[in-house]
Motif scaffolding. Sequence first.
Motif, PDB file in Angstrom:
ATOM      1  N   UNK A  79       0.832  -1.199   0.000  1.00 26.15           N
ATOM      2  CA  UNK A  79       0.000   0.000   0.000  1.00 26.15           C
ATOM      3  C   UNK A  79       0.868   1.251   0.000  1.00 26.15           C
ATOM      4  N   UNK A  80       0.559   2.145  -0.905  1.00 22.19           N
ATOM      5  CA  UNK A  80       1.179   3.460  -0.991  1.00 22.19           C
ATOM      6  C   UNK A  80       0.181   4.504  -0.497  1.00 22.19           C
ATOM      7  N   UNK A  81       0.682   5.513   0.191  1.00 25.22           N
ATOM      8  CA  UNK A  81      -0.165   6.636   0.572  1.00 25.22           C
ATOM      9  C   UNK A  81       0.196   7.829  -0.305  1.00 25.22           C
ATOM     10  N   UNK A  82      -0.793   8.317  -1.020  1.00 25.11           N
ATOM     11  CA  UNK A  82      -0.634   9.450  -1.929  1.00 25.11           C
ATOM     12  C   UNK A  82      -0.956  10.721  -1.142  1.00 25.11           C
ATOM     13  N   UNK A  83       0.084  11.344  -0.592  1.00 26.08           N
ATOM     14  CA  UNK A  83      -0.129  12.540   0.227  1.00 26.08           C
ATOM     15  C   UNK A  83       1.112  13.410   0.222  1.00 26.08           C
ATOM     16  N   UNK A  84       0.900  14.689   0.499  1.00 26.69           N
ATOM     17  CA  UNK A  84       2.006  15.622   0.673  1.00 26.69           C
ATOM     18  C   UNK A  84       2.156  16.049   2.129  1.00 26.69           C
ATOM     19  N   UNK A  85       1.342  15.480   3.020  1.00 32.16           N
ATOM     20  CA  UNK A  85       1.281  15.927   4.412  1.00 32.16           C
ATOM     21  C   UNK A  85       1.889  14.902   5.354  1.00 32.16           C
ATOM     22  N   UNK A  86       2.754  15.358   6.243  1.00 33.37           N
ATOM     23  CA  UNK A  86       3.405  14.472   7.198  1.00 33.37           C
ATOM     24  C   UNK A  86       2.395  13.771   8.089  1.00 33.37           C
ATOM     25  N   UNK A  87       1.429  14.492   8.641  1.00 37.09           N
ATOM     26  CA  UNK A  87       0.472  13.888   9.570  1.00 37.09           C
ATOM     27  C   UNK A  87      -0.322  12.768   8.911  1.00 37.09           C
ATOM     28  N   UNK A  88      -0.680  12.969   7.657  1.00 33.21           N
ATOM     29  CA  UNK A  88      -1.439  11.940   6.941  1.00 33.21           C
ATOM     30  C   UNK A  88      -0.555  10.726   6.678  1.00 33.21           C
ATOM     31  N   UNK A  89       0.684  10.971   6.285  1.00 27.81           N
ATOM     32  CA  UNK A  89       1.609   9.862   6.040  1.00 27.81           C
ATOM     33  C   UNK A  89       1.841   9.049   7.303  1.00 27.81           C
ATOM     34  N   UNK A  90       2.013   9.724   8.422  1.00 26.67           N
ATOM     35  CA  UNK A  90       2.231   9.021   9.690  1.00 26.67           C
ATOM     36  C   UNK A  90       1.045   8.115  10.001  1.00 26.67           C
ATOM     37  N   UNK A  91      -0.159   8.652   9.882  1.00 29.54           N
ATOM     38  CA  UNK A  91      -1.359   7.864  10.173  1.00 29.54           C
ATOM     39  C   UNK A  91      -1.492   6.689   9.214  1.00 29.54           C
ATOM     40  N   UNK A 106       8.430  16.318  -1.499  1.00 33.39           N
ATOM     41  CA  UNK A 106       8.851  16.777  -0.174  1.00 33.39           C
ATOM     42  C   UNK A 106       9.051  18.292  -0.088  1.00 33.39           C
ATOM     43  N   UNK A 107       8.476  19.033  -1.029  1.00 34.34           N
ATOM     44  CA  UNK A 107       8.568  20.497  -0.929  1.00 34.34           C
ATOM     45  C   UNK A 107       7.486  21.058  -0.026  1.00 34.34           C
ATOM     46  N   UNK A 108       6.286  20.474  -0.050  1.00 40.64           N
ATOM     47  CA  UNK A 108       5.194  20.985   0.774  1.00 40.64           C
ATOM     48  C   UNK A 108       5.493  20.821   2.254  1.00 40.64           C
ATOM     49  N   UNK A 109       6.020  19.675   2.623  1.00 36.17           N
ATOM     50  CA  UNK A 109       6.313  19.372   4.026  1.00 36.17           C
ATOM     51  C   UNK A 109       7.675  18.692   4.091  1.00 36.17           C
ATOM     52  N   UNK A 110       8.767  19.465   4.179  1.00 36.81           N
ATOM     53  CA  UNK A 110      10.115  18.885   4.158  1.00 36.81           C
ATOM     54  C   UNK A 110      10.352  17.829   5.227  1.00 36.81           C
ATOM     55  N   UNK A 111       9.643  17.904   6.353  1.00 37.70           N
ATOM     56  CA  UNK A 111       9.825  16.901   7.400  1.00 37.70           C
ATOM     57  C   UNK A 111       9.363  15.514   6.965  1.00 37.70           C
ATOM     58  N   UNK A 112       8.583  15.448   5.904  1.00 36.45           N
ATOM     59  CA  UNK A 112       8.130  14.157   5.405  1.00 36.45           C
ATOM     60  C   UNK A 112       9.317  13.306   4.943  1.00 36.45           C
ATOM     61  N   UNK A 113      10.356  13.949   4.428  1.00 36.45           N
ATOM     62  CA  UNK A 113      11.545  13.206   3.990  1.00 36.45           C
ATOM     63  C   UNK A 113      12.208  12.505   5.167  1.00 36.45           C
ATOM     64  N   UNK A 114      12.334  13.202   6.283  1.00 35.64           N
ATOM     65  CA  UNK A 114      12.926  12.594   7.459  1.00 35.64           C
ATOM     66  C   UNK A 114      12.110  11.430   7.985  1.00 35.64           C
ATOM     67  N   UNK A 115      10.793  11.559   7.922  1.00 36.24           N
ATOM     68  CA  UNK A 115       9.923  10.466   8.357  1.00 36.24           C
ATOM     69  C   UNK A 115      10.114   9.249   7.462  1.00 36.24           C
ATOM     70  N   UNK A 116      10.150   9.457   6.155  1.00 37.38           N
ATOM     71  CA  UNK A 116      10.376   8.366   5.213  1.00 37.38           C
ATOM     72  C   UNK A 116      11.709   7.681   5.512  1.00 37.38           C
TER      73      UNK A 116
END
Length: 274
Positions: A79-91, A106-116
């Motif tokens: 399963x892939x999550x199609x999102x630009x938001x960190x909170x949505x990706x985490x959930x 990762x331009x909209x929410x740069x912290x998403x890269x660190x989470x990945x």
Amino acid sequence: MDFEIMGVVNVTPDSFSDGGQFDDAAQAIAHGRRLAAEGAVILDVGGESTRPGADPVPAGDEAARVVPVVAGLRDVARVSIDTMKLDVAVAAVEAGASYVNDVTAFRHDPDLAGFVADRGLDCCLMHMLGEPRTMQRDPRYLDVVSEVKSFLVERMEAAVAAGVPESKIQLDPGIGFGKTMEHNLTLLARLDELTDLGRPLVIGTSRKTFIGRLTGRDVTERVHGTVATCVIALERGAQVFRVHDVAAVADALKVAAATFAAWPTKSPTSTTTS
């Protein structure tokens, strides 16, 4: 010639091709199961439309849409999550997603890269000019292929700097995202120029507007045009195909891949008689 099919599971009321059809979790899960049975090895679950002119969706609403669907499909396919938001990706990852497909790279929410990076997830970084609300307002490039390529290189370097292994990154030139029909066709024709980036190329041409302009078909009748673009992209070096019509594309790519594999690497020597 290997390839993977990524099936589209939209849980939105306003997606350009199937908005509202699967916005109920049970319907979306059933749809995802059908796509997996048809050959999708990745199911891309999205709760926010990225069609031209689309308005943003609050993270809480987006997460509420996608989490039950991710949880219902986690044992069916990857399963892939199609999102630009960190909170949505985490959930979504907590619910079972293992891949993040971010149209903003990762331009909209740069912290998403660190989470990945921290979770060891795979990701797709896509080129988009502007944002969904503005991307189709007179998009211009001096050379669309070279500019898309430079963007993807920069975003891949940013992801690696944030700790994402290059081996976890896939790249998407963003067909239809801030491009005219001519830009889209040029990208398809010269897609092989992006293969030297060394990462799998993801192609999302499914039911796009430029196919409708070329064929005169409504969005629900663009499967044949989509198949044509996918076969072209496979020959040009694409490896992952994000589509709505999984069975048709999977069958076409199986035949195309077998045919391409059988092509001679050079023309046979011709002989002449006098």
